[in-house]
Motif scaffolding. Structure first.
Motif, PDB file in Angstrom:
ATOM      1  N   GLY A 136       0.820  -1.207   0.000  1.00 12.64           N
ATOM      2  CA  GLY A 136       0.000   0.000   0.000  1.00 12.64           C
ATOM      3  C   GLY A 136       0.852   1.254   0.000  1.00 12.64           C
ATOM      4  N   ASP A 159       0.583   5.621  -0.314  1.00 12.24           N
ATOM      5  CA  ASP A 159      -0.224   6.839  -0.330  1.00 12.24           C
ATOM      6  C   ASP A 159       0.401   7.834  -1.288  1.00 12.24           C
ATOM      7  N   ILE A 175       0.108  11.829  -2.521  1.00  9.29           N
ATOM      8  CA  ILE A 175      -0.402  13.134  -2.098  1.00  9.29           C
ATOM      9  C   ILE A 175      -0.174  14.125  -3.235  1.00  9.29           C
ATOM     10  N   ARG A 229      -5.263  13.322  -1.728  1.00  9.92           N
ATOM     11  CA  ARG A 229      -4.648  12.059  -1.325  1.00  9.92           C
ATOM     12  C   ARG A 229      -5.381  10.895  -1.982  1.00  9.92           C
ATOM     13  N   LYS A 230      -4.590   9.896  -2.402  1.00 10.72           N
ATOM     14  CA  LYS A 230      -5.160   8.659  -2.944  1.00 10.72           C
ATOM     15  C   LYS A 230      -4.286   7.508  -2.476  1.00 10.72           C
ATOM     16  N   HIS A 231      -4.932   6.426  -2.083  1.00  2.70           N
ATOM     17  CA  HIS A 231      -4.218   5.236  -1.620  1.00  2.70           C
ATOM     18  C   HIS A 231      -4.258   4.170  -2.712  1.00  2.70           C
ATOM     19  N   TYR A 232      -3.114   3.580  -2.993  1.00  2.00           N
ATOM     20  CA  TYR A 232      -3.016   2.510  -3.978  1.00  2.00           C
ATOM     21  C   TYR A 232      -2.549   1.235  -3.288  1.00  2.00           C
ATOM     22  N   THR A 233      -3.199   0.136  -3.617  1.00  2.00           N
ATOM     23  CA  THR A 233      -2.787  -1.166  -3.089  1.00  2.00           C
ATOM     24  C   THR A 233      -2.306  -2.035  -4.241  1.00  2.00           C
ATOM     25  N   GLU A 293       5.032   7.024   1.162  1.00  2.00           N
ATOM     26  CA  GLU A 293       4.238   8.174   0.748  1.00  2.00           C
ATOM     27  C   GLU A 293       4.954   8.860  -0.413  1.00  2.00           C
TER      28      GLU A 293
END
Length: 77
Positions: A2, A4, A6, A19-23, A67
């Motif tokens: 995971g 993040d 920004i 912000r977007k989270h990628y897995t 990040e």
């Protein structure tokens, strides 16, 4: 893994998010392609990338929880 992402300044405006989270990210290049797939308008802007608060170049190794920040040009006074 995971990661993040920004977005600052005008990049937050054009993406509509800060912000977007990628897995499931397998590499730095994979992450960059996924961001461009989600936000193709970003390609029209100049920006630098930072990994965990350090400006980077190239394709560094990523670790879970890292990040990545998209930084537009900025001025100071």
């Amino acid at each position: 893994m995971g990661i993040d992402v920004i977005f600052f300044g005008v990049l937050a405006d054009v993406t509509g998010t800060c912000r977007k989270h990628y897995t499931g990210v397998v590499s730095f290049d994979d992450l960059l392609h996924r961001v461009m797939d989600d936000f193709p308008e970003v390609i029209h802007y100049n920006f630098r990338l930072a990994l965990n608060n350090e400006i980077i170049s190239g394709s560094p190794a990523l670790s879970d929880g890292d990040e990545v920040a998209y930084l537009p040009p900025f001025g100071g006074g």
